[in-house]
Design a protein around this motif. Structure first.
Motif: not given
Length: 144
Positions: A106-108, A113-116, A137-138
């Motif tokens: 799982v990687a952030c 300006n945003n994250d995923m 996934i989010a």
């Protein structure tokens, strides 16, 4: 050698074999973890040379959300575009499981300006990534 002595020798032999296999499995997992850590470090700075070294020549990289599968040459060619996107970003990752040569991460991806939040899988053989897939996934990294 009597029967009792043979049992002791057989138990010791089996125990040593099992221990050797366990050490080999642990070492392979450690190698996979090191390769995946190198992957994210290279991805963060768009290091074409390191990424190329980490990928097998016949790798397939699948971007589930985009419906795209890239080979090694296509992926490396896209790194210049990625370099602009990743400027000022951070990538955090954690390994969820590693089994049978496939590691799930799982990687952030924390862009300015945003994250995923992504789920990524890596198949590793002979210290090279042979396949990878990623899917969102989010739309944010809350709770990562």
């Amino acid at each position: 050698m009597n029967a009792a002595a043979r049992k002791v020798v057989n138990v010791r032999s089996t125990t040593l074999t099992a221990a050797a296999l366990l050490v080999a499995i642990i070492a392979a997992r450690a190698d996979d973890r090191a390769i995946i850590s190198r992957w994210y470090s290279a991805l963060l700075v768009a290091d074409r040379t390191e990424l190329s070294d980490l990928l097998s020549d016949d790798v397939r990289i699948k971007f589930e959300d985009l419906g795209i599968v890239q080979n090694k040459q296509e992926f490396i060619a896209s790194i210049d575009e990625w370099k602009g996107a990743v400027a000022g970003a951070a990538i955090r990752h954690r390994i969820e499981k590693s089994e049978g040569g496939v590691t799930t991460v799982v990687a952030c991806y924390d862009f300015p300006n945003n994250d995923m939040l992504m789920q990524e899988t890596f198949a590793v053989a002979d210290n090279r990534i042979t396949a990878s897939s990623q899917a969102a996934i989010a739309e944010n990294c809350d709770g990562f």
